[in-house]
Structure formats: structure tokens, C-alpha cells
Write a protein that holds these residues in place. Sequence first.
Motif, mmCIF file in Angstrom:
data_model
loop_
_atom_site.group_PDB
_atom_site.id
_atom_site.type_symbol
_atom_site.label_atom_id
_atom_site.label_comp_id
_atom_site.label_asym_id
_atom_site.label_seq_id
_atom_site.Cartn_x
_atom_site.Cartn_y
_atom_site.Cartn_z
ATOM 1 N N SER A 429 0.819 -1.213 0.000
ATOM 2 C CA SER A 429 0.000 0.000 0.000
ATOM 3 C C SER A 429 0.854 1.266 0.000
ATOM 4 N N ARG A 430 2.168 1.126 0.226
ATOM 5 C CA ARG A 430 3.002 2.312 0.405
ATOM 6 C C ARG A 430 4.267 2.312 -0.431
ATOM 7 N N ASN A 431 4.614 1.165 -1.025
ATOM 8 C CA ASN A 431 5.869 1.056 -1.763
ATOM 9 C C ASN A 431 5.677 0.298 -3.065
ATOM 10 N N VAL A 432 6.661 0.417 -3.949
ATOM 11 C CA VAL A 432 6.741 -0.430 -5.134
ATOM 12 C C VAL A 432 7.516 -1.676 -4.728
ATOM 13 N N VAL A 433 6.835 -2.810 -4.695
ATOM 14 C CA VAL A 433 7.388 -4.000 -4.055
ATOM 15 C C VAL A 433 7.657 -5.089 -5.093
ATOM 16 N N SER A 434 8.817 -5.747 -4.942
ATOM 17 C CA SER A 434 9.139 -6.947 -5.703
ATOM 18 C C SER A 434 9.421 -8.070 -4.717
ATOM 19 N N LEU A 435 9.398 -9.287 -5.220
ATOM 20 C CA LEU A 435 9.576 -10.459 -4.369
ATOM 21 C C LEU A 435 11.059 -10.699 -4.121
ATOM 22 N N LEU A 436 11.400 -11.119 -2.928
ATOM 23 C CA LEU A 436 12.784 -11.425 -2.563
ATOM 24 C C LEU A 436 12.998 -12.936 -2.568
ATOM 25 N N PRO A 437 14.034 -13.426 -3.237
ATOM 26 C CA PRO A 437 14.949 -12.688 -4.104
ATOM 27 C C PRO A 437 14.412 -12.598 -5.533
ATOM 28 N N ASP A 438 14.568 -11.439 -6.134
ATOM 29 C CA ASP A 438 14.208 -11.243 -7.531
ATOM 30 C C ASP A 438 15.488 -11.268 -8.349
ATOM 31 N N PRO A 439 15.669 -12.295 -9.191
ATOM 32 C CA PRO A 439 16.941 -12.439 -9.910
ATOM 33 C C PRO A 439 17.197 -11.346 -10.927
ATOM 34 N N ARG A 440 16.200 -10.490 -11.186
ATOM 35 C CA ARG A 440 16.356 -9.500 -12.241
ATOM 36 C C ARG A 440 16.914 -8.177 -11.744
ATOM 37 N N ILE A 441 16.844 -7.913 -10.433
ATOM 38 C CA ILE A 441 17.221 -6.595 -9.935
ATOM 39 C C ILE A 441 18.028 -6.716 -8.653
ATOM 40 N N ARG A 442 18.743 -5.652 -8.336
ATOM 41 C CA ARG A 442 19.273 -5.457 -6.991
ATOM 42 C C ARG A 442 18.437 -4.358 -6.363
#
Length: 512
Positions: A429-442
Motif C-alpha cells: 500500500s506504500r511502496n513499489v514492491v518486488s519479491l525477494l529474491p528477484d533475480p532481475r534486480i538489486r
Amino acid sequence: MSEYSTAVGPPLPGRARHDPRRLERGAPAAPARLASRALSWLLAGCACALYAAHGVRRQHRLETTGFDLGIFEQVVRSYAHGRAPVADLKGAGYNVFGDHFHPILALLAPVYRVFPAAETLLVAQALLVGLSVLPVTRAAVRRCGVAGGTALGVAYALSWGLQSLLRFDFHEVAFAVPLLAFALAALVEGRLRAAVAWSVPLVLVKEDLGVTVAVVGLLVAHRAARALEPDRAVVRYGFALAVFGLVVAALVVGVVLPAANPDGGYPYWDSFTGGSADTLGPGARVEQQLHTVWLLLLVTGGAALRSPVVLVALPTLGWRFLSDVPLHWGTHFHYSATLMPVLFLALIDAWPRLRAARRWVVRGYARVLPVGCLLVAVLLVRDFPFRDLSHATFWRGDPRYAAARHMVDLVPEGVPVSATNHLVPQLTSRNVVSLLPDPRIRPGWVVADTWAAGFPVPVAEQNAYLGRLRAAGCVQVGAELGFVVLRCDPPGPAPAVGIGGVRAYRAGTRVK
């Protein structure tokens, strides 16, 4: 002859006294009818309260997950801010119309704009599913009397398919449950035009439901054609609804989804063509599917098979059992939710014929059937999510939840963050969230649970990844009861996740 009296065969004795249209014509309502209507609303209200309490409590026990509550919150959040439906958990800027077709979720946008939280989706789902109790109970009371109808209404509210939906976060099929309930209740009661009207929005819920709409249309046409005084207009409406459902399903799967999908195709074809390997073997597949069928039959004592309304369940069962994905075969996810209103309204449709059967055994079975269904529903609770409601620990405060909220507060609002799966709904609700670990980004920020993980990688692999982030310069800014917060400033190349983590991530994002 009227639509109501002919759609399900010759009028039953006493039906004229209980014609629901008498209220619409302004005829005085009998006290018993007012009581039955109040009873239906009461059961629906209690169901809504129960479902909402269960869902919100799970959110406050860290039992909800990014896959799928976080995904749907990102979609609704996008709608609420006037943007295309994007779920960054599926990929940065990923338009979900390349994954599934559920524009009906835009209806939640105004409410979410006022109450921007994951709990908003959970409460909305509770209200939608609870609303479906209303038409089921009303139809049951009209057909089976107050006592029998009440028993069936409670049995439906506790049915295992609804429990499984409410247990597994939030899903778009929450809209399909009340739409199907109202449509099939109208079909059973002979209000065929209403059945058509309630069925049309189903094509906006999910791409496979167009086929379900087509089956409803054929049933409408069949019942209108077989009436003592066939209604040709309603027959045409039924066939038009069937064509409409099939055409929309074909266009969505063949045109809309491929146009928005990065790979230019429908992402789930390989689930039916052998591209998604069945790792459990044919024996496990048959065993799980038979178990699902057994529980589906059990909730209505097999009586649903005596009504053609049960045919509405075939499209959903068909794609599930043809799929190579083991999650589709069983009973512990949301895939059986839409089958519950189908089965119970098929039972309600069949019940008068069972009570009028020539064999006394069948008549006796019909007499005890509502109570039997209620007993089955209550006994099955111990194997399904509502069993948690009877445990005192489910209602106690969780110190780890307080610690998780403390860690989340360390992350600035609006910044990109990667999080462990069950921490994602605390952030979306407050951030742009990705799943950990996401192999595409740091990621720029990380919120992780070092004590428990499991998806998309085991906790040991996740913690090893956190170690590589620290070695790459990320700084730990908080730690409490196993939760840690890292700041990676500035973000750089993503450290290696490991082949197992990459495969698990890709597999997880493709589960239907």
C-alpha cells in the motif's frame, strides 16, 4: 403460463402461495415470508462478519502473501490512481492483462483510494462472498421451508470451497461467487431474464468464465423452450448469452491477453500442452482429482447431480483436471469457490423433485438432506481453514507482527523494496514492491524474514542471498525477532541468486 411456473416443470402444490413476485406486485407479505427474508439477510450478514474477521486476522498474523494478495493490491492500487493495472511483483511495470483478464477489479478502486490497505481487499472479498449467502438461502427457504433452507444456507456459508478461497489471500473469483449465486438462483426460480442479466458480468471476472456463461445461456434457452408455454424471446436471450460467453472468452484468450503479454501469447497454454511438467506422476493426479470430486459430491449428498444446473460446474472442472499443474487438482486453493453456489443451487433445484419421488426411500432422503448437508459442512471444518477460528492462539496478538510493522516503518514510503513473500502485503500500500529474491534486480531496500520463507526459495537460500547483498555493500538498518531491513544505496547489479532460485521464481509467477 408464467416464466416462473414453467421453467422448472409443472407447478408444485402450493407454489402459487410462495410466488416471490407477489412482493414485487405489492401484495401483502406474509409474516413467514418476511421472516424468511430477514433470516437470509441475517445469515449473509453473519457470514460477512465471519469472513472479514478471518481475513483481517490472517493479515495481522503475517499469513497473507505477496502471491497473491500483494499482486492484486498492486493492481487495485494502479486502478485507484488512474493507471493501467500493473503488478510489479510479476515484473517491473508488468500489465496484468498479459496474465489474466479481470477488469472487474476496477470496481474496488474508489474504496481503495479512501482506504489504501491490503485489509480493504480482504474485507471486500468477505463482503462479496458473504453476499452470495443471500440468494442461496432465499432460494433454499422458498424450496425447502424455513428449517431446511436455514440448514442449507449455513451449510453453504461453511462450505469448504468458500473456506479455501478465503484462506488463500484475495482473488478475482470473489466477484464470480455472488454473480453465479444470483444468476443460478434466478434460473432455479424461473426468473430467466434475471439469470441472463446476472451472468453477463462474469466475463469481466476471469477469462475462463466465458465458457461458464455459455453453459448458463444454454440452460436458460433449454428451460424457456421446454416451458408449457415456451417464451421464444427468452430462448433467443439464452442462445445469445451462450454465443456471447464463447466469443468473449475466445477474444480475450486469443487477442487481448497475447497483445498485453510480453511473450505475445496466452501464458498458460503450456499448462495444458505438456509444457508444464507434472512431477507427481499419474497416480497422484488421479488420487487428488478423485478426492476433489468426492468432496464436491459430499457437500450436497450427491443430490446436485439430479439437476441440470450442475452442468455449470463442468467448464471449471474441465480446465482444472486437464491442467498439468498439481495445484489445480486439489481442494486447498481458491479454484473450487465458484463451484459452491453451483452445487448448492443444483441441490435446491432438485429437492422438490426428490420430495415428490415415487420411492419412499428417496422422499425420506430428501427430507433429511438439508440437515445432512449441514452436518457434513460442520464436520469438514476441522480439515479446512475455519478450524483456526476455534483456537485461542488465532485471536491473540502476535509479537512478530508488531516487530514486522516496526521494520516496515523503517523503509521510506514510495521507494522500491524487495520483501519476503509473507511481508509483501505489509508494504504494497506504500511502496513499489518486488519479491525477494528477484533475480532481475538489486533492490534499493530489502525487508526479509530470516526465520521463515519458503517461496520462491527456501529460507537458507534466501539468507545466503542476503549475505551476498551485504557483501555487495548493502547496509543493515534494522533487525528484530528475525526480521531485517537492508538499504542498498545506490542500487547496482543484482547478485547471483542461484539456478534453483531463478527456476522457483519463474515457476511461481506462472501459477494460474
